[in-house]
Design a protein around this motif. Structure first.
Motif, short mmCIF file in Angstrom:
data_model
loop_
_atom_site.label_atom_id
_atom_site.label_comp_id
_atom_site.label_asym_id
_atom_site.label_seq_id
_atom_site.Cartn_x
_atom_site.Cartn_y
_atom_site.Cartn_z
N LYS A 135 0.82 -1.21 0.00
CA LYS A 135 0.00 0.00 0.00
C LYS A 135 0.86 1.27 0.00
O LYS A 135 1.80 1.40 0.78
N LEU A 136 0.47 2.19 -0.89
CA LEU A 136 1.14 3.48 -1.01
C LEU A 136 0.12 4.61 -0.93
O LEU A 136 -0.98 4.50 -1.48
N LEU A 137 0.50 5.69 -0.24
CA LEU A 137 -0.24 6.94 -0.33
C LEU A 137 0.53 7.86 -1.26
O LEU A 137 1.74 8.07 -1.08
N ILE A 138 -0.14 8.39 -2.27
CA ILE A 138 0.52 9.22 -3.27
C ILE A 138 -0.21 10.56 -3.36
O ILE A 138 -1.40 10.61 -3.67
N LEU B 268 -4.72 6.38 -3.08
CA LEU B 268 -4.32 5.13 -2.44
C LEU B 268 -4.02 4.13 -3.53
O LEU B 268 -4.89 3.82 -4.35
N TYR B 269 -2.79 3.64 -3.56
CA TYR B 269 -2.42 2.63 -4.56
C TYR B 269 -2.20 1.31 -3.86
O TYR B 269 -1.42 1.22 -2.90
N ASP B 270 -2.88 0.27 -4.32
CA ASP B 270 -2.74 -1.08 -3.79
C ASP B 270 -2.05 -1.93 -4.85
O ASP B 270 -2.63 -2.23 -5.89
N SER C 135 -4.76 -1.22 -8.08
CA SER C 135 -5.83 -0.22 -8.06
C SER C 135 -5.30 1.11 -7.55
O SER C 135 -4.54 1.17 -6.58
N LEU C 136 -5.71 2.19 -8.23
CA LEU C 136 -5.34 3.54 -7.85
C LEU C 136 -6.62 4.32 -7.60
O LEU C 136 -7.35 4.64 -8.53
N GLU C 137 -6.90 4.63 -6.33
CA GLU C 137 -8.16 5.25 -5.97
C GLU C 137 -7.92 6.62 -5.34
O GLU C 137 -7.06 6.77 -4.47
N PRO C 138 -8.69 7.66 -5.75
CA PRO C 138 -8.56 8.98 -5.13
C PRO C 138 -9.14 9.00 -3.73
O PRO C 138 -10.11 8.31 -3.43
N THR D 5 -8.25 17.03 3.39
CA THR D 5 -7.96 18.46 3.48
C THR D 5 -6.47 18.74 3.62
O THR D 5 -6.04 19.90 3.55
N ASP D 6 -5.67 17.71 3.84
CA ASP D 6 -4.22 17.85 4.00
C ASP D 6 -3.53 17.00 2.94
O ASP D 6 -3.81 15.80 2.82
N PRO D 7 -2.63 17.57 2.14
CA PRO D 7 -1.95 16.79 1.10
C PRO D 7 -0.82 15.90 1.62
O PRO D 7 -0.21 15.17 0.84
#
Length: 352
Positions: free
Chosen positions: A144-147, A160-162, A167-170, A174-176
């Motif tokens: 799992k990655l947060l991008i 969120l990339y699994d 899968s790449l999901e938005p 409120t915070d990058p």
């Protein structure tokens, strides 16, 4: 007999001098000789960090390619594990030390991520439209990655990339700059409040308020809280309960980087921004959640990367200095000059 005695004394003196020229590193209570990596400012890109207690990964440029290499502190051996014709701008090493993420870019609006194992075998590849990426790798779950993808106007989208699902999901935040806490929870700042949010249920809870900055791990986080006179640092568990707290020793001291060596021990570097110490860094070690041990490695820059055994850390802007956390002693393992880089050897990563 006189000549023999003089010869033996001379040999003994040479042996002492040769010993003093070596850089000592304490590992498992044994003093080992640390080899020095010599390269040039032009060739070196950056130091990525530890692969194990004796091998350090770094990126350099050679023959129109960027190379991800591993340097063995004991043998001086160098092993190339990945090359790319594009510029390697970042390398993340997963906490398990079994996988690495290599970030490259061919254009200003696109970023490429390649996940490899320690032998250089490609495990996954992903391209994201972005002018700048911020990547957070999940310590507890390597798939799992947060991008955070930024556009030229600095608007952003968090994904969120699994890797297991491709899968790449938005994710709407409120915070990058969210950080992982466990496998499926995020912590991030809303104004000055740290919020914890579940990716599975979207349940939110506020952990602490009036926070300047923080660093999180799977089970705990360190927060910087402004006080009337001097900054206060606090270690919290996953529920926001205070485990330990201490005040900064200098009014200008701010949190720079944090290493969570285990559930009860952390190493933190801080930056001193006063006029007489601008850019200088100090370090704090919290042991068993209580004891505090301070270091002043006398290096500029608060980057921090510690070996898996937690006994030695890389510090400084270039991470070119080793500090032994037991003794506080430092030595420079990376030397930048105008000589040709060391010749690559055929040695793979050498195990003790």
């Amino acid at each position: 007999m006189i000549l023999l005695a003089l010869f033996l004394v001379g040999c003994e003196q040479n042996e002492i001098e040769n010993t003093e020229e070596k850089n000592p590193l304490v590992v498992d209570e044994e003093v080992l000789s640390v080899k020095t990596l010599k390269t040039s400012e032009e060739n070196l890109r950056f130091v990525a960090g530890w692969l194990d207690d004796m091998n350090i990964a770094y990126v350099d440029h050679h023959d129109a390619e960027d190379r991800l290499q591993v340097f063995n502190l004991k043998t001086g051996g160098i092993h190339t594990i990945y090359t790319d014709a594009s510029i390697i701008s970042e390398v993340l090493i997963h906490r398990s030390k079994k996988q690495l993420l290599v970030k490259t870019s061919d254009t200003s609006t696109e970023a490429n991520m390649t996940v490899i194992d320690t032998e250089g075998r490609v495990l996954d590849e992903l391209t994201v439209d972005s002018s700048e990426l911020e990547i957070q790798w999940n310590d507890a779950e390597a798939s799992k990655l947060l991008i955070s993808a930024f556009r030229e106007d600095w608007s952003y989208q968090v994904f969120l990339y699994d890797m297991s699902e491709k899968s790449l999901e938005p994710i709407e935040l409120t915070d990058p700059f969210p950080q992982w806490m466990g496998e499926d929870q995020l912590v991030y700042l809303e104004d000055t409040t740290i919020v914890k949010e579940s990716l599975q249920t979207s349940e939110r809870s506020e952990l602490v308020t009036e926070v300047n900055r923080f660093h999180a791990s799977s089970e705990q986080l360190v927060v910087e809280i402004p006080d009337e006179e001097q900054t206060r640092f606090t270690v919290l568990d996953a529920n926001g309960e205070e485990k330990h707290s201490w005040q900064a020793e200098h009014p200008s001291e701010t949190m720079e980087d944090v290493e969570f060596t285990d559930d009860d021990n952390i190493i933190m570097s801080t930056n001193l921004s006063s006029d007489d110490q601008d850019g200088m860094s100090t370090m704090v070690q919290v042991i068993d959640g209580e004891a505090i041990k301070r270091y002043d490695p006398e290096v500029e820059g608060g980057l921090l990367n510690c070996s898996p055994d937690g006994g030695t850390c890389l510090v400084g802007y270039r991470m070119d200095t080793l500090i032994d956390l037991e003794t506080g002693g430092t030595t420079q393992w990376l030397q930048l000059n105008e000589v040709e880089p060391v010749i690559e050897t055929a040695e793979a990563i050498t195990e003790e």
